[in-house]
Design an enzyme around this catalytic site. Sequence first.
Site, PDB file in Angstrom:
ATOM      1  N   GLN A   1      39.627  -7.781  18.154  1.00  0.00           N
ATOM      2  CA  GLN A   1      40.895  -8.347  18.497  1.00  0.00           C
ATOM      3  C   GLN A   1      42.040  -8.311  17.508  1.00  0.00           C
ATOM      4  OE1 GLN A   1      41.354 -10.028  21.798  1.00  0.00           O
ATOM      5  NE2 GLN A   1      43.423 -10.080  21.324  1.00  0.00           N
ATOM      6  N   PHE A   2      42.604  -7.242  17.122  1.00  0.00           N
ATOM      7  CA  PHE A   2      43.678  -7.035  16.018  1.00  0.00           C
ATOM      8  C   PHE A   2      44.574  -8.252  15.912  1.00  0.00           C
ATOM      9  CE2 PHE A   2      46.104  -4.749  18.681  1.00  0.00           C
ATOM     10  CZ  PHE A   2      47.261  -5.110  18.301  1.00  0.00           C
ATOM     11  N   THR A   3      44.956  -8.664  16.991  1.00  0.00           N
ATOM     12  CA  THR A   3      46.131  -9.751  17.188  1.00  0.00           C
ATOM     13  C   THR A   3      45.540 -10.921  16.340  1.00  0.00           C
ATOM     14  OG1 THR A   3      45.104 -10.418  19.451  1.00  0.00           O
ATOM     15  CG2 THR A   3      46.973  -8.724  19.331  1.00  0.00           C
TER      16      THR A   3
END
Length: 148
Positions: free
Chosen positions: A80-82
Amino acid sequence: MRTVIQRVRRAEVRVDGAVVGAVDSGLCVLVGVTHGDGRAQIEKTARKIAQLRILRSSDGGDDERRSAEEAGAAVLLVSQFTLYADVRKGRRPGWSHAAPGDVAEPIVEEVARELRDVYGLHVETGRFGAMMDVELVNDGPFTILVEA
């Protein structure tokens, strides 16, 4: 590395309508990788996921909590890069704090390997870089943010 650890009754990840990872009762963990993350963060993150005493006891009560390692609970691990979005200025998130995919993917895979090999956990994953539908039933709700 940043993780959001959620105690779940069930969780699954779909890509293009097909289930690519699913767990029953256990943990759903979102993992974000930043620049400079490496072996130390991998080990600390895996240890926290495996050993945080956040699962309900076998009788369902909250008095005595168990870790995923103690309970033999499954883990759904989703990149989950966000989690590294920067929203301090303006109305559009910035992504400069998130590690690029070619750096982040092997680190997320290594966290999954560590959970399997060191802690003996059953680990399911999403698909790195894909548009994923994550569906879960949070148990509690119980959600913890961990920085490593």
